[in-house]
Design an enzyme around this catalytic site. Structure first.
Site, short mmCIF file in Angstrom:
data_model
loop_
_atom_site.label_atom_id
_atom_site.label_comp_id
_atom_site.label_asym_id
_atom_site.label_seq_id
_atom_site.Cartn_x
_atom_site.Cartn_y
_atom_site.Cartn_z
N ALA A 13 0.86 -1.18 0.00
CA ALA A 13 0.00 0.00 0.00
C ALA A 13 0.90 1.24 0.00
CB ALA A 13 -0.88 -0.01 1.25
N GLY A 28 0.78 -5.13 0.90
CA GLY A 28 -0.35 -5.15 -0.03
C GLY A 28 0.04 -5.70 -1.40
N GLU A 35 -0.15 -9.33 -0.94
CA GLU A 35 -1.58 -9.65 -0.75
C GLU A 35 -2.29 -9.63 -2.10
OE1 GLU A 35 -1.87 -6.59 2.41
OE2 GLU A 35 -3.02 -8.11 3.51
N GLU A 67 4.27 -5.61 7.22
CA GLU A 67 3.46 -4.59 7.90
C GLU A 67 3.78 -4.44 9.37
OE1 GLU A 67 2.36 -6.70 5.64
OE2 GLU A 67 0.86 -5.75 4.34
N1 3HC Z 1 4.58 3.52 0.11
C1 3HC Z 1 5.05 4.74 -0.18
N2 3HC Z 1 6.33 5.00 -0.48
C2 3HC Z 1 7.19 3.97 -0.47
C3 3HC Z 1 6.77 2.67 -0.16
C4 3HC Z 1 5.40 2.45 0.14
N3 3HC Z 1 4.91 1.24 0.42
N4 3HC Z 1 7.85 1.86 -0.22
C5 3HC Z 1 8.90 2.62 -0.56
N5 3HC Z 1 8.49 3.91 -0.72
C6 3HC Z 1 9.31 5.04 -1.14
C7 3HC Z 1 10.40 5.37 -0.15
O1 3HC Z 1 9.93 6.24 0.86
C8 3HC Z 1 11.45 6.01 -1.01
O2 3HC Z 1 11.04 7.32 -1.26
P1 3HC Z 1 12.13 8.48 -1.54
O3 3HC Z 1 12.92 8.03 -2.74
O4 3HC Z 1 11.31 9.69 -1.73
O5 3HC Z 1 12.97 8.51 -0.28
C9 3HC Z 1 11.31 5.26 -2.34
O6 3HC Z 1 10.02 4.65 -2.31
C10 3HC Z 1 12.34 4.17 -2.53
O7 3HC Z 1 12.36 3.34 -1.37
P2 3HC Z 1 13.70 2.73 -0.79
O8 3HC Z 1 14.73 3.79 -0.66
O9 3HC Z 1 13.31 1.96 0.43
O10 3HC Z 1 14.12 1.76 -1.97
P3 3HC Z 1 14.83 0.35 -1.93
O11 3HC Z 1 15.02 -0.04 -3.34
O12 3HC Z 1 16.00 0.39 -1.01
O13 3HC Z 1 13.78 -0.65 -1.27
C11 3HC Z 1 11.62 -1.67 -0.94
C12 3HC Z 1 12.59 -0.98 -1.93
C13 3HC Z 1 12.22 -3.02 -0.50
C14 3HC Z 1 10.34 -1.89 -1.65
C15 3HC Z 1 11.45 -0.78 0.31
O14 3HC Z 1 11.11 0.50 -0.11
C16 3HC Z 1 10.38 -1.22 1.27
O15 3HC Z 1 10.61 -2.09 2.08
N6 3HC Z 1 9.18 -0.60 1.19
C17 3HC Z 1 8.13 -0.80 2.13
C18 3HC Z 1 7.46 -2.12 2.00
C19 3HC Z 1 6.31 -2.20 2.97
O16 3HC Z 1 6.45 -1.97 4.16
N7 3HC Z 1 5.12 -2.55 2.46
C20 3HC Z 1 3.96 -2.68 3.26
C21 3HC Z 1 3.19 -1.41 3.18
S1 3HC Z 1 1.79 -1.40 4.28
C22 3HC Z 1 0.64 -2.29 3.47
O17 3HC Z 1 0.86 -2.79 2.41
C23 3HC Z 1 -0.69 -2.37 4.17
C24 3HC Z 1 -1.56 -3.42 3.53
O18 3HC Z 1 -1.45 -4.62 4.24
C25 3HC Z 1 -2.98 -3.00 3.53
#
Ligand code: 3HC
Ligand code: NAI
Length: 681
Positions: free
Chosen positions: A63, A102, A105, A125
């Protein structure tokens, strides 16, 4: 036509490709594109199966976290997932990069999942203080079983494709670099075989064995009590997974939603999400643009093979970068390299490394007892004794020996980096690289910018941190930089408080219950009172305890008494030492305090120091201070760090509290409180 989706039909297979940089988060535009694509191909009789793929560096990263807390915009993610799951033709997720949260998912509502070998999948998450809120807690257990799902979802770590294949989290591997074609071929095979459409939600075989067994969840919570302490998300995750075993799917989804909303409404997720973005902000430096050239670091020199030098060296060896390690004597050198080898061998014994890898890493070390060996390295990090005269002598030698353009770094904890830099003829090439102990483990790297440090050297240090798995935080020159400076105040506040009545154990308990792993006095006993109190000129509790030969856990107890198993009990001797010192200093007792008041006494001054660090420009932004405290001092992430926590307490309350305790609040803190502002946002 959507802004981020392309839809093409290849020989009867509809291919939806989403391209929403940087990480294909499932924000509004992406959801619109998915909705459009699936409606289009769902209604197109010429399309017999659908492949869903992403362009760019990764499959959906989850998400869009930046949308959390904003008013929802249709289409809702869960509606999009329903649309996909109910498509009356096979849908195949084609995964590269990371399918997270997500994003995974979404893959779980597809009928099949194919991934390249380098791909990773997972539900992280929990790290945001949340649970998978788009069906992950109900669908994953239906694939991997309850026990595995408990581990995977409460752990939150990404799982590599081959393990994911054996767990059933993906169904097939594609050839690296050939995902699109392999996914289309996979779709054709499914059609040719006439495989029935199976939705994960309809599978029961993996969850049935756990039905009616509450002991599974109680046992799991007990086993993980230490790791989960203080965190709300794992508790709700376990409840949601139990619902997957106990309730029909549709009711389980309702339960998941309630538990998700509960976490969203709580304070922890806000703190953890703030940290997610804070960690990614630290490399953004206003006057060092992102296109600043990065210098190549192919070889490194480390001076001093003691506690820090050894750990620092390991970081580079782990990244495959050769290190020339310099000591004063052969004996010290052998001792230092011996410790490094033992560390690796312990890792190998635990099965986390092969013996070959141990040898490969050790082979990257060039031991030396003369500085000449450093003539050609790209970066030198000095980790010798913390004494200005010694540091200056070392930098003087480096100036004479190192090639022009080499980065000259000091790991000093407290000394004036500018004075060290002036011991060379090239202060512009000098920078602080302040690691935290144990340096091969702690993720914080304070990058200390001297008055003359070149911008490309700063940019290089920030990039290098990532290479060695650290999170860099930029700091200006001052006594203790950011984390040490801010957190030292906590110890000083504890020492002031303990003389006024609250006992070491009351103080430790309040800090432990706040979320720190150990309280300040437990910590001092672990580290050793002789080490911590070293060099103090005034009379202190620590000094008085040392005079009684109470050095902490290692000798005769310290603030606590210890039995042979290191179980602590309150110490009457320490209590007397504290009472005697208070009496000699004429300090009046304030009586007993509640845990919240103790926390305020210890941590409001930390907030105050953080405000000063910000006001003086030592830290670029409040969130950098939080990152430093979280990663350097294990500040509990679910409170967000000192400045985020202060925002949640209310800055006016912090200012009033500081004044009531006799502290002068920092100007910035007073100003922000008066304007009703926060440190963050
Ligand atoms: N939402 C919004 N922005 C995100 C994001 C997300 N899910 N994931 C990454 N970004 C953004 C970062 O803030 C960063 O922004 P910036 O360049 O402006 O600083 C940019 O994307 C690049 O991210 P990284 O520097 O972390 O890039 P990497 O290549 O090192 O890593 C990644 C990529 C492994 C995908 C890492 O970004 C990551 O772990 N992201 C989060 C994954 C996550 O936690 N997902 C779950 C979200 S909650 C959810 O899905 C709820 C659902 O269950 C309903
Ligand atoms: P240490 O005493 O364990 O190691 C210092 C090593 O440097 C010794 O092995 C010594 O033989 C060697 N040494 C001294 N002078 C030398 C010289 N001129 N040439 C080559 N080698 C020399 O000390 P530690 O704890 O590793 O600290 C080193 C530096 O790191 C200090 O500046 C300290 O403030 C800083 N630091 C220490 C942290 C800690 O927790 N120990 C944390 C962060 C920084």
């Amino acid at each position: 036509m959507s802004e981020v989706g392309t839809y093409e039909v290849i020989d009867g297979i509809g291919v939806i490709t989403i391209n929403s940089p940087p990480v294909n988060a499932l924000g509004y535009n992406t959801r619109v594109a998915l909705d459009e694509g699936f409606r289009k191909f769902g209604a197109d009789d010429a399309v017999k199966a659908i492949v869903l793929a992403c362009a760019g560096r990764t499959f959906f990263a989850g998400a869009d976290i930046s949308e959390f807390g904003q008013p929802p915009r249709a289409p809702d993610l869960r509606d999009v997932l329903d649309l996909i799951e109910n498509t009356a033709k096979p849908v195949i997720a084609a995964i590269h990069g990371t399918a997270l949260g997500g994003g995974y998912e979404l893959a779980l509502v597809c009928h099949h999942r194919i991934a390249v070998p380098s791909a990773k999948v997972g539900l992280p998450e929990v790290k945001l203080g949340l649970l998978p809120g788009a069906g992950g807690t109900q669908r994953l257990p239906r694939i991997v079983g309850i026990e595995a799902a408990l581990d995977i979802i409460t752990g939150g770590n990404p799982i590599g494709a081959s393990q994911a294949l054996s767990l059933g989290m993906i169904d097939a591997l594609a050839q690296e670099g050939n995902l699109a074609a392999d996914a289309v071929a996979f779709a054709r095979t499914i059609l040719a075989e006439g495989r029935p459409l199976v939705k994960v939600r309809d599978r029961q075989d993996k969850v049935e064995p756990a039905r009616g067994k509450p002991e599974i969840y109680a046992g799991f919570m007990k086993k993980n009590a230490k790791a989960f302490r203080g965190f709300q998300a794992p508790v709700n995750i376990v409840k949601a997974i139990e619902a997957a075993a106990e309730l029909p799917f549709d009711q389980g989804i309702v339960r998941e939603r309630e538990l998700f909303e509960d976490l969203m409404a709580g304070s922890q997720s806000g703190a953890q999400r703030n940290f997610f973005f804070a960690e990614r902000q630290t490399t953004k430096i206003p006057d060092v643009p992102s296109d600043t050239p990065i210098l190549p670091i192919k070889t490194v020199g480390v001076i001093g093979a003691g506690t820090m030098g050894g750990g620092i060296t390991m970081n580079f060896l782990n990244a495959g970068i050769p290190v020339t390690l310099v000591e004063m004597t052969q004996e010290a050198l052998d001792r230092g390299t011996g410790v490094i080898r033992r560390n690796y061998e312990n890792t190998a014994k635990k099965g986390r490394m092969t013996q070959d890898q141990v040898e490969q890493r050790m082979a990257l070390i060039t031991p030396a007892i003369t500085y000449d060996a450093l003539a050609d390295v790209d970066l030198v990090i000095e980790a010798v004794f913390e004494e200005m005269s010694v540091k200056k002598a070392v930098f003087g030698k480096l100036d004479a020996i190192c090639k022009q353009g080499a980065i000259l770094a000091s790991n000093t904890s407290y000394l004036d980096l500018n004075e060290i830099a002036e011991a060379t003829s090239r202060p512009q090439d000098v920078i602080g690289l302040h690691f935290f102990s144990p340096a091969n483990v702690m993720r914080l790297l304070e990058v200390v910018r001297g008055a003359k440090t070149r911008k490309d050297i700063i940019a290089t240090a920030m990039a290098l941190a990532k290479t060695i798995g650290k999170v860099p935080v930029l700091a200006g020159v001052c006594h203790g930089f950011i984390a040490n400076r801010v957190m030292t105040v906590r110890s000083l506040a504890a020492d002031a408080l303990v003389l006024r009545g609250p006992s070491p154990q009351e103080i430790d308990k309040a800090i432990f219950d706040y979320g720190f792993a150990v309280g300040p006095y437990q910590m001092m006993d672990i580290v050793g009172l002789d080490v911590i109190g070293r060099g103090a000129t005034e009379r202190t509790i620590r000094g008085d305890l040392v005079k009684l030969d109470r050095l902490g856990q290692k000798k005769n107890g310290g603030f606590y008494d210890y039995d042979e198993n290191r179980n602590a009990t309150p110490s009457p001797v320490a209590a007397k030492v504290i009472a005697d010192l208070a009496a000699d200093l004429g300090i009046n007792a304030i009586g007993s305090l509640g845990a919240d008041e103790i926390v305020a006494h210890l941590l409001y001054p930390v907030v105050n120091e953080a405000a000063r660090v910000l006001e003086e420009g030592i830290a670029l932004r409040a969130s950098d201070i939080d990152v430093a405290c979280l990663l350097g001092y294990n500040w509990p992430v679910f409170t967000g760090g000192p400045t985020y926590w202060a925002d949640t307490v209310g800055l006016d309350k912090v200012v009033d509290g500081l004044r009531a305790m006799g502290h002068e609040p920092a100007r910035l803190l007073v100003e922000k409180a008066a304007k009703g502002e926060k440190f963050n946002g």
